[in-house]
Design a protein around this motif. Sequence first.
Motif, PDB file in Angstrom:
ATOM      1  N   UNK A 148       0.906  -1.264  -0.659  1.00 11.00           N
ATOM      2  CA  UNK A 148       0.057   0.358   0.283  1.00 11.00           C
ATOM      3  C   UNK A 148       0.665   1.463   0.026  1.00 11.00           C
ATOM      4  N   UNK A 149       2.085   1.073   0.835  1.00  7.48           N
ATOM      5  CA  UNK A 149       2.287   2.633   0.769  1.00  7.48           C
ATOM      6  C   UNK A 149       3.579   2.716  -0.296  1.00  7.48           C
ATOM      7  N   UNK A 150       3.472   1.434  -1.306  1.00  6.37           N
ATOM      8  CA  UNK A 150       4.350   1.830  -2.940  1.00  6.37           C
ATOM      9  C   UNK A 150       3.208   2.442  -3.418  1.00  6.37           C
ATOM     10  N   UNK A 151       1.601   2.099  -3.538  1.00  4.88           N
ATOM     11  CA  UNK A 151       0.324   2.894  -3.972  1.00  4.88           C
ATOM     12  C   UNK A 151       0.867   4.020  -4.025  1.00  4.88           C
ATOM     13  N   UNK A 152       0.463   3.987  -2.534  1.00  7.33           N
ATOM     14  CA  UNK A 152       0.306   5.763  -1.769  1.00  7.33           C
ATOM     15  C   UNK A 152       1.564   6.874  -2.747  1.00  7.33           C
ATOM     16  N   UNK A 153       2.721   6.252  -2.959  1.00  7.14           N
ATOM     17  CA  UNK A 153       3.711   7.118  -3.748  1.00  7.14           C
ATOM     18  C   UNK A 153       3.168   6.920  -5.091  1.00  7.14           C
ATOM     19  N   UNK A 154       2.636   6.020  -5.861  1.00  2.00           N
ATOM     20  CA  UNK A 154       3.018   6.116  -6.524  1.00  2.00           C
ATOM     21  C   UNK A 154       1.234   7.020  -7.297  1.00  2.00           C
TER      22      UNK A 154
END
Length: 203
Positions: free
Chosen positions: A73-79
């Motif tokens: 989820x953290x990578x999705x937020x940065x994307x």
Amino acid sequence: MMKLSLRMPVLLLVFLFTSGFVVATEIAFDPQEIPPLNERALLAHQQGDYRQAARLYQQLLPMVAQHFGEQSRERALILSSLADTQLSLRQYLQAEEYYQAALVILQAIADGRGQAIVLNGLAASLYLRRQYGKAEPLFKQALELLEQLPAPDVQNRLLVLDNLASLYKTIRRNNLAEEYQSRANLLRQVTQGPGQPADSQSR
């Protein structure tokens, strides 16, 4: 073409479970660098320095992917935040690419709220490219996901309702524009109470 309501990138709230340096094939970094770097990116976006914000989010991506995982989820937020920044730079195709990548992750982990936020951004980019027929179902899907949440997310519901109203005004479907604007106004009245100033509908 009517203006849309666009959200700001979000602050990545993370809990780092390891200390020391993580060493990978390409990069070595201290995971404790992630939160302050994200705060710098968010501040740059808030101050209108979108290119600097984009550079910082690009710097964050491999760090977050390495520490939390490619499908986190953290990578999705940065994307998603990087997509928001590209949208502000009017780099619409790049923004859509990042939104799509974030959406794949959020669908896989069944994050309905996250999906709605990303769909709203993706639809906004399509709208700004005058792809109204493609934007419409995405705005509606975002609204449906937000309305299904167990806890109400008023701020994002207002964004999507305002954006649907703007979309329908632009394509001269005035009855639908009025319907969604009325829903947005009612939601503001219910949540803010009598005598409270209404939020601006776009920025």
